[in-house]
Design a protein around this motif. Structure first.
Motif, PDB file in Angstrom:
ATOM      1  N   ALA A  97      54.282 -50.374  16.182  1.00 15.55           N
ATOM      2  CA  ALA A  97      55.163 -49.553  17.018  1.00 15.55           C
ATOM      3  C   ALA A  97      54.360 -48.650  17.948  1.00 15.55           C
ATOM      4  O   ALA A  97      54.771 -48.391  19.080  1.00 15.55           O
ATOM      5  CB  ALA A  97      56.093 -48.711  16.141  1.00 15.55           C
ATOM      6  N   GLN A  98      53.204 -48.166  17.475  1.00  8.10           N
ATOM      7  CA  GLN A  98      52.403 -47.243  18.282  1.00  8.10           C
ATOM      8  C   GLN A  98      51.797 -47.942  19.506  1.00  8.10           C
ATOM      9  O   GLN A  98      51.642 -47.318  20.550  1.00  8.10           O
ATOM     10  CB  GLN A  98      51.288 -46.622  17.431  1.00  8.10           C
ATOM     11  CG  GLN A  98      51.749 -45.463  16.564  1.00  8.10           C
ATOM     12  CD  GLN A  98      52.832 -45.871  15.592  1.00  8.10           C
ATOM     13  OE1 GLN A  98      52.672 -46.807  14.816  1.00  8.10           O
ATOM     14  NE2 GLN A  98      53.960 -45.173  15.634  1.00  8.10           N
TER      15      GLN A  98
ATOM     16  N   LYS B 170      61.378 -48.508  17.035  1.00  6.86           N
ATOM     17  CA  LYS B 170      60.193 -48.290  16.194  1.00  6.86           C
ATOM     18  C   LYS B 170      60.359 -48.976  14.847  1.00  6.86           C
ATOM     19  O   LYS B 170      59.429 -49.624  14.334  1.00  6.86           O
ATOM     20  CB  LYS B 170      59.967 -46.792  15.970  1.00  6.86           C
ATOM     21  CG  LYS B 170      59.492 -46.016  17.179  1.00  6.86           C
ATOM     22  CD  LYS B 170      59.351 -44.544  16.831  1.00  6.86           C
ATOM     23  CE  LYS B 170      59.090 -43.696  18.052  1.00  6.86           C
ATOM     24  NZ  LYS B 170      59.005 -42.253  17.726  1.00  6.86           N
TER      25      LYS B 170
END
Length: 217
Positions: A148-149, A161
């Motif tokens: 997600a980052q 996310k």
């Protein structure tokens, strides 16, 4: 009995070996930066250097997360903490932009609380707000960085996310982790997706709308 696949071996043993093999040298290499940042914070924040907070890890077990203190503890007249935007110092904003505030988490990796790669550890009071699908993010150790980052970080919605987090849980592999680490390096250099629009950091997760979890299947 069928033989274990490479991905099974990596998930069970290899991932932890990679964490220890990389986190130790990284902590030593970045120690001068960490000490310089700590000294600057001591001067800027009146002695507040290390931020400690309980976070849920593997299987939801709580552990103490370590970061550099990027916010002051300034309160209003009623003793309530001021909004994040007012407590985030100029130095703290720079530390977040460069991700230097995350360096103490290498110690969490060596302790076995975190992995280098995995879903980011969030707040304990989010645990009862997750849907059964979203709660699968705790089937692996949380990470300093994650899928997600490198695919939006704080610029995407909570639901997106969680989709990325669950996808990662289902696809853990050495190749994927190396890919995420490489992409993280470039994200940090470009200081992308650090905050959510309209927020100093990110908006709080307040739960799911009815039937929203259907999109996570």
């Amino acid at each position: 009995m069928s033989a274990s696949s490479p991905s099974d071996w990596y998930r069970s043993w290899g991932k932890r070996l990679l964490d220890v093999a990389l986190a130790g040298p990284l902590l030593l290499l970045t120690l001068p930066l960490l000490l310089a940042a700590a000294l600057a914070l001591r001067l800027a924040n009146g002695g507040q250097i290390v931020f400690r907070q309980l976070r849920p890890g593997l299987n939801g077990t709580l552990f103490t997360l370590y970061k550099l203190q990027t916010m002051t503890n300034a309160c209003d007249a009623q003793g309530r903490l001021l909004p994040d935007a007012e407590r985030l110092s100029r130095l703290g904003r720079w530390l977040r932009a460069t991700s230097l505030d995350e360096l103490p988490q290498l110690w969490n990796v060596l302790r076995g609380d975190l992995s280098l790669v995995g879903p980011r550890p969030l707040l304990p009071h989010y645990l009862p707000l997750y849907s059964p699908t979203q709660a699968r993010r705790h089937e692996v150790r949380p990470g300093i960085t994650g899928w997600a980052q490198v695919n939006g970080r704080n610029a995407i919605s909570w639901q997106q996310k969680f989709i990325y987090d669950v996808w990662y849980v289902e696809h853990v592999s050495l190749g994927l982790d190396l890919r995420i680490l490489a992409r993280t390096f470039w994200k940090v250099l470009k200081a992308e997706d650090i905050t959510t629009a309209g927020h100093a950091t990110t908006a709080a997760f307040t739960g799911n709308q009815p039937n929203q979890d259907e999109n996570l299947a």
